[in-house]
Write a protein that holds these residues in place. Structure first.
Motif, PDB file in Angstrom:
ATOM      1  N   GLY A   1     -57.226-103.798  66.059  1.00 59.64           N
ATOM      2  CA  GLY A   1     -58.107-104.855  65.585  1.00 59.64           C
ATOM      3  C   GLY A   1     -59.560-104.671  65.931  1.00 59.64           C
ATOM      4  O   GLY A   1     -60.410-105.433  65.466  1.00 59.64           O
ATOM      5  N   HIS A   2     -59.880-103.672  66.755  1.00 63.92           N
ATOM      6  CA  HIS A   2     -61.265-103.369  67.093  1.00 63.92           C
ATOM      7  C   HIS A   2     -61.729-102.120  66.345  1.00 63.92           C
ATOM      8  O   HIS A   2     -60.913-101.296  65.920  1.00 63.92           O
ATOM      9  N   THR A   3     -63.039-101.972  66.221  1.00 69.29           N
ATOM     10  CA  THR A   3     -63.579-100.729  65.690  1.00 69.29           C
ATOM     11  C   THR A   3     -63.285 -99.592  66.663  1.00 69.29           C
ATOM     12  O   THR A   3     -62.996 -99.820  67.844  1.00 69.29           O
ATOM     13  N   ASP A   4     -63.370 -98.354  66.167  1.00 70.62           N
ATOM     14  CA  ASP A   4     -63.046 -97.190  67.003  1.00 70.62           C
ATOM     15  C   ASP A   4     -64.236 -96.828  67.887  1.00 70.62           C
ATOM     16  O   ASP A   4     -64.908 -95.812  67.688  1.00 70.62           O
ATOM     17  N   SER A   5     -64.474 -97.649  68.883  1.00 71.77           N
ATOM     18  CA  SER A   5     -65.591 -97.449  69.802  1.00 71.77           C
ATOM     19  C   SER A   5     -65.082 -97.025  71.167  1.00 71.77           C
ATOM     20  O   SER A   5     -63.910 -97.221  71.518  1.00 71.77           O
ATOM     21  N   TRP A   6     -66.001 -96.453  71.954  1.00 76.90           N
ATOM     22  CA  TRP A   6     -65.661 -96.158  73.350  1.00 76.90           C
ATOM     23  C   TRP A   6     -65.366 -97.446  74.105  1.00 76.90           C
ATOM     24  O   TRP A   6     -64.501 -97.477  74.978  1.00 76.90           O
ATOM     25  N   TYR A   7     -66.050 -98.526  73.752  1.00 78.03           N
ATOM     26  CA  TYR A   7     -65.792 -99.796  74.421  1.00 78.03           C
ATOM     27  C   TYR A   7     -64.345-100.239  74.211  1.00 78.03           C
ATOM     28  O   TYR A   7     -63.662-100.643  75.149  1.00 78.03           O
ATOM     29  N   ALA A   8     -63.884-100.196  72.957  1.00 81.29           N
ATOM     30  CA  ALA A   8     -62.514-100.610  72.686  1.00 81.29           C
ATOM     31  C   ALA A   8     -61.517 -99.692  73.384  1.00 81.29           C
ATOM     32  O   ALA A   8     -60.498-100.140  73.911  1.00 81.29           O
ATOM     33  N   ALA A   9     -61.835 -98.390  73.405  1.00 78.09           N
ATOM     34  CA  ALA A   9     -60.931 -97.428  74.038  1.00 78.09           C
ATOM     35  C   ALA A   9     -60.858 -97.612  75.548  1.00 78.09           C
ATOM     36  O   ALA A   9     -59.846 -97.270  76.166  1.00 78.09           O
ATOM     37  N   SER A  10     -61.912 -98.150  76.157  1.00 82.81           N
ATOM     38  CA  SER A  10     -61.947 -98.293  77.617  1.00 82.81           C
ATOM     39  C   SER A  10     -61.869 -99.754  78.057  1.00 82.81           C
ATOM     40  O   SER A  10     -62.140-100.072  79.218  1.00 82.81           O
ATOM     41  N   ALA A  11     -61.490-100.646  77.140  1.00 83.06           N
ATOM     42  CA  ALA A  11     -61.366-102.062  77.492  1.00 83.06           C
ATOM     43  C   ALA A  11     -60.252-102.260  78.512  1.00 83.06           C
ATOM     44  O   ALA A  11     -59.179-101.659  78.409  1.00 83.06           O
ATOM     45  N   GLN A  12     -60.498-103.116  79.478  1.00 77.46           N
ATOM     46  CA  GLN A  12     -59.514-103.348  80.528  1.00 77.46           C
ATOM     47  C   GLN A  12     -58.443-104.351  80.123  1.00 77.46           C
ATOM     48  O   GLN A  12     -57.331-104.310  80.641  1.00 77.46           O
ATOM     49  N   ASP A  13     -58.779-105.285  79.230  1.00 73.93           N
ATOM     50  CA  ASP A  13     -57.835-106.296  78.774  1.00 73.93           C
ATOM     51  C   ASP A  13     -57.563-106.052  77.301  1.00 73.93           C
ATOM     52  O   ASP A  13     -58.413-106.318  76.452  1.00 73.93           O
ATOM     53  N   ARG A  14     -56.386-105.561  76.993  1.00 76.07           N
ATOM     54  CA  ARG A  14     -56.051-105.256  75.600  1.00 76.07           C
ATOM     55  C   ARG A  14     -55.033-106.231  75.021  1.00 76.07           C
ATOM     56  O   ARG A  14     -54.492-106.001  73.945  1.00 76.07           O
ATOM     57  N   ARG A  15     -54.763-107.308  75.740  1.00 71.60           N
ATOM     58  CA  ARG A  15     -53.803-108.288  75.248  1.00 71.60           C
ATOM     59  C   ARG A  15     -54.270-108.859  73.905  1.00 71.60           C
ATOM     60  O   ARG A  15     -55.427-109.217  73.752  1.00 71.60           O
ATOM     61  N   VAL A  16     -53.355-108.960  72.965  1.00 70.94           N
ATOM     62  CA  VAL A  16     -53.643-109.597  71.688  1.00 70.94           C
ATOM     63  C   VAL A  16     -53.219-111.056  71.803  1.00 70.94           C
ATOM     64  O   VAL A  16     -52.036-111.352  71.974  1.00 70.94           O
ATOM     65  N   ARG A  17     -54.205-111.955  71.744  1.00 72.59           N
ATOM     66  CA  ARG A  17     -53.870-113.378  71.801  1.00 72.59           C
ATOM     67  C   ARG A  17     -53.222-113.796  70.485  1.00 72.59           C
ATOM     68  O   ARG A  17     -53.550-113.268  69.420  1.00 72.59           O
ATOM     69  N   PRO A  18     -52.317-114.778  70.541  1.00 70.99           N
ATOM     70  CA  PRO A  18     -51.643-115.204  69.305  1.00 70.99           C
ATOM     71  C   PRO A  18     -52.581-115.950  68.377  1.00 70.99           C
ATOM     72  O   PRO A  18     -53.605-116.503  68.799  1.00 70.99           O
ATOM     73  N   ALA A  19     -52.218-115.971  67.098  1.00 66.09           N
ATOM     74  CA  ALA A  19     -52.941-116.789  66.130  1.00 66.09           C
ATOM     75  C   ALA A  19     -52.526-118.250  66.289  1.00 66.09           C
ATOM     76  O   ALA A  19     -51.434-118.558  66.774  1.00 66.09           O
ATOM     77  N   LEU A  20     -53.402-119.145  65.880  1.00 65.76           N
ATOM     78  CA  LEU A  20     -53.080-120.573  65.891  1.00 65.76           C
ATOM     79  C   LEU A  20     -51.985-120.851  64.874  1.00 65.76           C
ATOM     80  O   LEU A  20     -52.137-120.546  63.692  1.00 65.76           O
ATOM     81  N   GLN A  21     -50.887-121.442  65.351  1.00 66.17           N
ATOM     82  CA  GLN A  21     -49.727-121.698  64.480  1.00 66.17           C
ATOM     83  C   GLN A  21     -49.315-123.159  64.503  1.00 66.17           C
ATOM     84  O   GLN A  21     -48.192-123.493  64.108  1.00 66.17           O
ATOM     85  N   GLU A  22     -50.202-124.032  64.949  1.00 66.20           N
ATOM     86  CA  GLU A  22     -49.830-125.438  65.090  1.00 66.20           C
ATOM     87  C   GLU A  22     -51.080-126.297  64.946  1.00 66.20           C
ATOM     88  O   GLU A  22     -52.196-125.777  64.836  1.00 66.20           O
ATOM     89  N   ASP A  23     -50.870-127.591  64.945  1.00 66.88           N
ATOM     90  CA  ASP A  23     -51.975-128.546  64.933  1.00 66.88           C
ATOM     91  C   ASP A  23     -52.206-129.009  66.359  1.00 66.88           C
ATOM     92  O   ASP A  23     -51.296-129.555  66.999  1.00 66.88           O
ATOM     93  N   VAL A  24     -53.416-128.760  66.878  1.00 63.32           N
ATOM     94  CA  VAL A  24     -53.712-129.085  68.268  1.00 63.32           C
ATOM     95  C   VAL A  24     -54.934-129.990  68.329  1.00 63.32           C
ATOM     96  O   VAL A  24     -55.666-130.154  67.349  1.00 63.32           O
ATOM     97  N   SER A  25     -55.147-130.564  69.502  1.00 64.59           N
ATOM     98  CA  SER A  25     -56.290-131.445  69.719  1.00 64.59           C
ATOM     99  C   SER A  25     -57.052-130.974  70.944  1.00 64.59           C
ATOM    100  O   SER A  25     -56.465-130.462  71.901  1.00 64.59           O
TER     101      SER A  25
END
Length: 434
Positions: A12-36
């Protein structure tokens, strides 16, 4: 020398050195509900995450919606330089908007860098923070202009500036290109993607929720606001629109007053520690004083990260390395046989005035965008100010929102060719030294 560029394995990121060396690569989930929530922030770049963190620290419940990944846009692709101030100097701001507005903006001009350093310390964010920046001058005219800027900044309380003569340049950069320059001891450099990811983790630790892959499709305003995505919604009291150059068409009153502009960056393969230190002995980041400037620095793993070029309208060249590498070799011919590992582009939001654009779409919908190339520090400042405004302290927000923001002449049809013509003129002046 021919060399295949490396690809990041960070989806999901461009092919950059930053993306390649990112320390947190967790993919957060998409919003799938109605929240407040109390506040919905649209965009998980520096502005949005800075605002979300300010609000979370103040006890607000916050939901952040990001169409792609945290730091997907300019916040995760830029040169990583902590540059104080704005894209226009305080003397220009005073001439346009008056001495009082310049004084107020001058009071805030160092705060963005202070916010970054404070959050890195408070939340133990590992983002390779290094202090010190060098502004390089090619001509005596540029040196005189820097001296004027130095005096102006000092009048607004900036204590960290020092002029550098031609024979002192090699303390900071090993090249014969420059006639001198100015150092900013309050400048510096960071790994920007790791910074915004660390700040996002701080938001989450304070109870904020961040959803990736959650493009906003609409906003319904009523007694409370409802922000809609493809598979969910956020009902909230306040909305902060922080999409910058990657903002979609849902907010034409914002996107119509900015232009996406691309800048290109590459990184070499890792150098020996001796060579990296020889090229940039003080480990300061560097940017030159030309209208279309080059910027570069050392990375924590001893690469040279070099940026420059510009694409009005957000268009990158087909071969970024072929455009940027010759610029790098002009500065550092020692890198002739060094491979290029990564090359990428990214868009920032440019306003006609080159001053950030803040305001309200309605009493409960705020926005900030258009940092115009000085985004690393300014986004942190303005994100904090958005949070202050939601919390009922809008004095500083009102200073920014009172500044006129003008549409580009010719609208979307002519804004690119007219801006290119202006850039050509200023670039010619740089080349002629006038």
């Amino acid at each position: 020398m021919p060399h295949s560029l490396k690809r990041s394995d960070n989806p999901g990121h461009t092919d950059s050195w930053y993306a390649a060396s990112a320390q947190d690569r967790r993919v957060r989930p998409a919003l799938q509900e109605d929240v407040s929530a109390d506040v919905c922030v649209i965009g998980a770049g520096f502005t949005g995450v800075s605002a979300a963190l300010e609000l979370s620290e103040r006890g607000f419940s916050v939901v952040v919606l990001e169409a792609e990944r945290i730091g997907f846009g300019a916040s995760g692709r830029n040169g990583g330089q902590i540059v104080n101030g704005y894209s226009r100097d305080l003397a220009t701001i005073a001439g346009r908007y008056g001495a009082e507005k310049a004084r107020r903006l001058g009071e805030m001009s160092l705060e963005g860098a202070a916010i970054i350093r404070g959050r890195v310390s408070k939340y133990a964010i590992d983002c390779d923070l290094v202090d010190g920046g060098f502004f390089a001058a090619f001509t005596e005219k540029q040196m005189r202009e820097m001296e004027v800027h130095k005096a102006d900044w000092e009048a607004h309380g900036h204590p960290g500036l020092e002029m550098v003569s031609a024979h002192e340049v090699r303390r900071y950069v090993k090249t014969d290109r420059y006639a001198g320059g100015m150092i900013d001891r309050l400048g510096g450099h960071i790994h920007p993607l790791n910074l915004v990811l660390g700040e996002a983790q701080a938001v989450e630790a304070l109870g904020g929720r961040i959803f990736e892959g959650s493009r906003v499709l609409g906003l319904d305003q009523g007694s409370r606001n409802t922000v809609r995505t493809a598979s969910g919604s956020v009902t909230c009291d306040y909305v902060l629109v922080c999409g910058n150059a990657y903002l979609g068409p849902q907010f034409p009153e914002i996107s119509g007053r900015m232009m996406p502009v691309s800048s290109q960056v590459l990184t070499t393969e890792p150098l020996s520690a001796d060579l990296a230190e020889a090229l940039l002995p003080a480990n300061y980041c560097v940017e030159d004083a030309n209208y279309i400037l080059d910027y570069f620095r050392r990375t924590a793993d001893n690469r040279i990260l070099y940026g420059g070029g510009i694409g009005y309208g957000g268009r990158d060249p087909k071969d970024i390395a072929a455009v940027i590498r010759p610029k790098m070799l002009t500065t550092f011919p020692e890198l002739q046989n060094i491979a290029i590992d990564y090359a990428w582009g990214g868009n920032f939001a440019l306003t006609l005035t080159r001053i950030p654009h803040m305001g309200r779409i309605s009493p409960s919908v705020y926005f900030s965008h258009g940092d115009s190339g000085h985004g690393v520090t300014t986004t942190h400042l303005l994100g904090k100010i958005l949070g202050e405004a939601v919390a009922g302290h809008a004095e500083r927000f009102d200073v920014w929102s009172s500044l006129p923001n003008l549409p580009f002449p010719g609208g979307k049809t002519l804004r690119v060719p007219l801006t290119v013509l202006g850039a050509w003129w200023y670039g010619l002046r740089d080349r002629l030294g006038v």
